[in-house]
Design a protein around this motif. Structure first.
Motif, PDB file in Angstrom:
ATOM      1  N   PRO A 194      -3.927   4.043   5.502  1.00  0.00           N
ATOM      2  CA  PRO A 194      -3.221   3.477   4.345  1.00  0.00           C
ATOM      3  C   PRO A 194      -3.456   4.238   3.047  1.00  0.00           C
ATOM      4  O   PRO A 194      -2.560   4.283   2.188  1.00  0.00           O
ATOM      5  CB  PRO A 194      -3.761   2.046   4.262  1.00  0.00           C
ATOM      6  CG  PRO A 194      -5.040   2.059   5.041  1.00  0.00           C
ATOM      7  CD  PRO A 194      -4.857   3.077   6.109  1.00  0.00           C
ATOM      8  N   ASP A 195      -4.618   4.840   2.879  1.00  0.00           N
ATOM      9  CA  ASP A 195      -4.888   5.584   1.651  1.00  0.00           C
ATOM     10  C   ASP A 195      -4.039   6.840   1.536  1.00  0.00           C
ATOM     11  O   ASP A 195      -3.889   7.391   0.441  1.00  0.00           O
ATOM     12  CB  ASP A 195      -6.371   5.963   1.572  1.00  0.00           C
ATOM     13  CG  ASP A 195      -7.264   4.751   1.398  1.00  0.00           C
ATOM     14  OD1 ASP A 195      -6.754   3.700   0.957  1.00  0.00           O
ATOM     15  OD2 ASP A 195      -8.462   4.844   1.719  1.00  0.00           O
TER      16      ASP A 195
ATOM     17  N   CYS B  97      -0.801   6.920   2.544  1.00  0.00           N
ATOM     18  CA  CYS B  97       0.607   6.514   2.627  1.00  0.00           C
ATOM     19  C   CYS B  97       1.047   5.926   1.289  1.00  0.00           C
ATOM     20  O   CYS B  97       0.312   5.142   0.677  1.00  0.00           O
ATOM     21  CB  CYS B  97       0.793   5.469   3.726  1.00  0.00           C
ATOM     22  SG  CYS B  97       0.399   6.062   5.393  1.00  0.00           S
ATOM     23  N   PRO B  98       2.239   6.275   0.812  1.00  0.00           N
ATOM     24  CA  PRO B  98       2.713   5.767  -0.481  1.00  0.00           C
ATOM     25  C   PRO B  98       3.130   4.308  -0.392  1.00  0.00           C
ATOM     26  O   PRO B  98       3.545   3.824   0.666  1.00  0.00           O
ATOM     27  CB  PRO B  98       3.920   6.660  -0.783  1.00  0.00           C
ATOM     28  CG  PRO B  98       4.421   7.055   0.566  1.00  0.00           C
ATOM     29  CD  PRO B  98       3.208   7.191   1.441  1.00  0.00           C
ATOM     30  N   ALA B  99       3.022   3.624  -1.510  1.00  0.00           N
ATOM     31  CA  ALA B  99       3.414   2.215  -1.557  1.00  0.00           C
ATOM     32  C   ALA B  99       4.933   2.087  -1.550  1.00  0.00           C
ATOM     33  O   ALA B  99       5.654   2.969  -2.014  1.00  0.00           O
ATOM     34  CB  ALA B  99       2.835   1.553  -2.800  1.00  0.00           C
ATOM     35  N   LEU B 100       5.407   0.976  -1.003  1.00  0.00           N
ATOM     36  CA  LEU B 100       6.836   0.674  -0.966  1.00  0.00           C
ATOM     37  C   LEU B 100       7.060  -0.649  -1.676  1.00  0.00           C
ATOM     38  O   LEU B 100       6.392  -1.641  -1.398  1.00  0.00           O
ATOM     39  CB  LEU B 100       7.327   0.561   0.480  1.00  0.00           C
ATOM     40  CG  LEU B 100       8.766   0.081   0.680  1.00  0.00           C
ATOM     41  CD1 LEU B 100       9.748   1.129   0.184  1.00  0.00           C
ATOM     42  CD2 LEU B 100       9.030  -0.263   2.146  1.00  0.00           C
TER      43      LEU B 100
ATOM     44  N   ASP C  50       0.986  -5.748  -0.101  1.00  0.00           N
ATOM     45  CA  ASP C  50       0.915  -4.298  -0.325  1.00  0.00           C
ATOM     46  C   ASP C  50       1.451  -3.640   0.938  1.00  0.00           C
ATOM     47  O   ASP C  50       0.866  -3.789   2.010  1.00  0.00           O
ATOM     48  CB  ASP C  50      -0.533  -3.883  -0.587  1.00  0.00           C
ATOM     49  CG  ASP C  50      -0.672  -2.445  -1.059  1.00  0.00           C
ATOM     50  OD1 ASP C  50       0.327  -1.696  -1.019  1.00  0.00           O
ATOM     51  OD2 ASP C  50      -1.784  -2.071  -1.463  1.00  0.00           O
TER      52      ASP C  50
ATOM     53  N   ARG D  81       2.822  -0.122   2.805  1.00  0.00           N
ATOM     54  CA  ARG D  81       2.781   1.334   2.731  1.00  0.00           C
ATOM     55  C   ARG D  81       3.352   1.922   4.024  1.00  0.00           C
ATOM     56  O   ARG D  81       2.676   1.918   5.063  1.00  0.00           O
ATOM     57  CB  ARG D  81       1.352   1.829   2.504  1.00  0.00           C
ATOM     58  CG  ARG D  81       0.739   1.260   1.225  1.00  0.00           C
ATOM     59  CD  ARG D  81      -0.583   1.879   0.875  1.00  0.00           C
ATOM     60  NE  ARG D  81      -1.154   1.259  -0.297  1.00  0.00           N
ATOM     61  CZ  ARG D  81      -2.281   1.675  -0.901  1.00  0.00           C
ATOM     62  NH1 ARG D  81      -2.941   2.730  -0.398  1.00  0.00           N
ATOM     63  NH2 ARG D  81      -2.731   1.048  -1.966  1.00  0.00           N
TER      64      ARG D  81
ATOM     65  N   ARG E 146      12.386   4.566   6.508  1.00  0.00           N
ATOM     66  CA  ARG E 146      12.382   3.684   5.350  1.00  0.00           C
ATOM     67  C   ARG E 146      13.552   2.707   5.452  1.00  0.00           C
ATOM     68  O   ARG E 146      14.590   3.022   6.010  1.00  0.00           O
ATOM     69  CB  ARG E 146      12.526   4.476   4.044  1.00  0.00           C
ATOM     70  CG  ARG E 146      11.389   5.442   3.733  1.00  0.00           C
ATOM     71  CD  ARG E 146      10.126   4.694   3.339  1.00  0.00           C
ATOM     72  NE  ARG E 146       9.110   5.585   2.807  1.00  0.00           N
ATOM     73  CZ  ARG E 146       8.279   6.303   3.539  1.00  0.00           C
ATOM     74  NH1 ARG E 146       8.362   6.233   4.882  1.00  0.00           N
ATOM     75  NH2 ARG E 146       7.371   7.070   2.984  1.00  0.00           N
TER      76      ARG E 146
ATOM     77  N   ALA F  29       4.415   0.340   9.109  1.00  0.00           N
ATOM     78  CA  ALA F  29       3.784   0.328   7.784  1.00  0.00           C
ATOM     79  C   ALA F  29       2.424  -0.346   7.853  1.00  0.00           C
ATOM     80  O   ALA F  29       2.187  -1.238   8.673  1.00  0.00           O
ATOM     81  CB  ALA F  29       4.669  -0.398   6.778  1.00  0.00           C
ATOM     82  N   TRP F  30       1.559   0.123   6.962  1.00  0.00           N
ATOM     83  CA  TRP F  30       0.322  -0.596   6.692  1.00  0.00           C
ATOM     84  C   TRP F  30       0.658  -1.749   5.749  1.00  0.00           C
ATOM     85  O   TRP F  30       1.389  -1.571   4.771  1.00  0.00           O
ATOM     86  CB  TRP F  30      -0.715   0.316   6.059  1.00  0.00           C
ATOM     87  CG  TRP F  30      -1.243   1.360   6.979  1.00  0.00           C
ATOM     88  CD1 TRP F  30      -0.864   2.665   7.070  1.00  0.00           C
ATOM     89  CD2 TRP F  30      -2.284   1.182   7.954  1.00  0.00           C
ATOM     90  NE1 TRP F  30      -1.572   3.317   8.043  1.00  0.00           N
ATOM     91  CE2 TRP F  30      -2.455   2.436   8.598  1.00  0.00           C
ATOM     92  CE3 TRP F  30      -3.067   0.101   8.341  1.00  0.00           C
ATOM     93  CZ2 TRP F  30      -3.396   2.621   9.619  1.00  0.00           C
ATOM     94  CZ3 TRP F  30      -4.001   0.281   9.353  1.00  0.00           C
ATOM     95  CH2 TRP F  30      -4.158   1.532   9.976  1.00  0.00           C
TER      96      TRP F  30
ATOM     97  N   TRP G  12      -6.376  -4.469   5.652  1.00  0.00           N
ATOM     98  CA  TRP G  12      -5.178  -3.799   6.138  1.00  0.00           C
ATOM     99  C   TRP G  12      -4.853  -4.142   7.592  1.00  0.00           C
ATOM    100  O   TRP G  12      -5.754  -4.318   8.415  1.00  0.00           O
ATOM    101  CB  TRP G  12      -5.337  -2.285   6.043  1.00  0.00           C
ATOM    102  CG  TRP G  12      -5.289  -1.748   4.653  1.00  0.00           C
ATOM    103  CD1 TRP G  12      -6.326  -1.251   3.910  1.00  0.00           C
ATOM    104  CD2 TRP G  12      -4.126  -1.636   3.819  1.00  0.00           C
ATOM    105  NE1 TRP G  12      -5.896  -0.844   2.683  1.00  0.00           N
ATOM    106  CE2 TRP G  12      -4.545  -1.057   2.595  1.00  0.00           C
ATOM    107  CE3 TRP G  12      -2.776  -1.950   3.978  1.00  0.00           C
ATOM    108  CZ2 TRP G  12      -3.662  -0.807   1.543  1.00  0.00           C
ATOM    109  CZ3 TRP G  12      -1.901  -1.709   2.944  1.00  0.00           C
ATOM    110  CH2 TRP G  12      -2.342  -1.142   1.748  1.00  0.00           C
TER     111      TRP G  12
END
Length: 264
Positions: free
Chosen positions: A115-116, A118-121, A135, A137, A143, A155-156, A212
């Motif tokens: 998760p660290d 991967c960008p947030a969505l 949260d 990611r 997407r 996703a995380w 997570w």
């Protein structure tokens, strides 16, 4: 077989979805009512099936249930959730203790970055207001509403309030990502859940879980105005917590083609 009624369950307004309360949250609330009020809370849940009869609004839910109906190895409770005197959900929960027997790991977690990395969505609040409580990611290139080649999202996900990952929370997570068809579409449309079944693993009983989770959802079949989505939830250390399958209604939207793009 006895029929019992629960106290009212408050519908959390933070868990609103497109047409009402988020289906996974409602199913989790049903499980909490069944487990705590009808079965005594001392049996691990194995399977939860929820049928959604109508959108769940902001008013309180009152659950009634039968049970538990005990067999030699399991106990089952049937339940119905009413709102304003009308049934809005119904289903069943199966409980049973762990037993010795063969083990098989047939659904390993996807090999994706942590998760660290991967960008947030941010999901559109007008489509998924409940997503503000999460949260999310994405862990792959897929997407929502990207017009990609696959009907799959990975996703995380973690709850922003840091809640413990019990069976009710995992039920919510099994339904928390957008419908997998969104990965192929470029414009949204309602795809409400008609039925959701979640199967839980013994990992939920192996100590306190939090933080997570890795969630995957993919469409196994779509046609005739219906879709079947399969999902899975793994812990941060890649242990399988639950699998789920749901039947969805795919609704037409004026001005859109079958591929989900807007007509010019």
């Amino acid at each position: 077989m006895t029929m019992t009624s629960s106290d009212e369950t408050r519908v959390d307004p933070l868990w609103r979805s497109w047409e009402g309360a988020h289906g996974g949250w409602v199913a989790g609330a049903a499980l909490t009512a069944v487990r705590d009020r009808f079965t005594g809370g001392d049996r691990p849940v194995r399977t939860l099936t929820t049928h959604f009869l109508a959108p769940v609004g902001a008013g309180p839910l009152r659950f009634s249930g039968t049970g538990p109906m005990a067999g030699r190895r399991t106990a089952t409770c049937l339940f119905t959730g009413h709102q304003d005197g009308e049934p809005v959900v119904m289903g069943s929960a199966l409980f049973g203790p762990a037993r010795t027997g063969p083990a098989h790991e047939g659904l390993p977690a996807p090999d994706v970055p942590g998760p660290d990395d991967c960008p947030a969505l941010e999901l559109p609040p007008e489509l998924a207001p409940f997503a503000r409580q999460l949260d999310i990611r994405p862990a792959t290139a897929d997407r929502p509403l990207s017009g990609g080649p696959r009907a799959e999202l990975v996703a995380w996900v973690r709850f922003r309030d840091g809640r413990t990952l019990d069976a009710a929370a995992v039920t919510t997570l099994a339904d928390v990502l957008p419908p997998a068809l969104y990965a192929r579409w470029r414009a949204p449309r309602p795809v409400p859940t008609a039925e959701l079944t979640v199967h839980f693993t013994d990992a939920l009983g192996e100590g306190v879980l939090e933080g997570w989770t890795l969630v995957r959802i993919r469409t196994e079949h779509a046609g005739g105005g219906w879709a079947v989505d399969d999902s899975a939830v793994w812990s941060a250390d890649r242990r399988l917590l639950a699998t789920a399958r749901q039947a969805r209604v795919v609704r037409e939207v004026a001005g859109q083609t079958a591929a989900g793009t807007v007509n010019s």
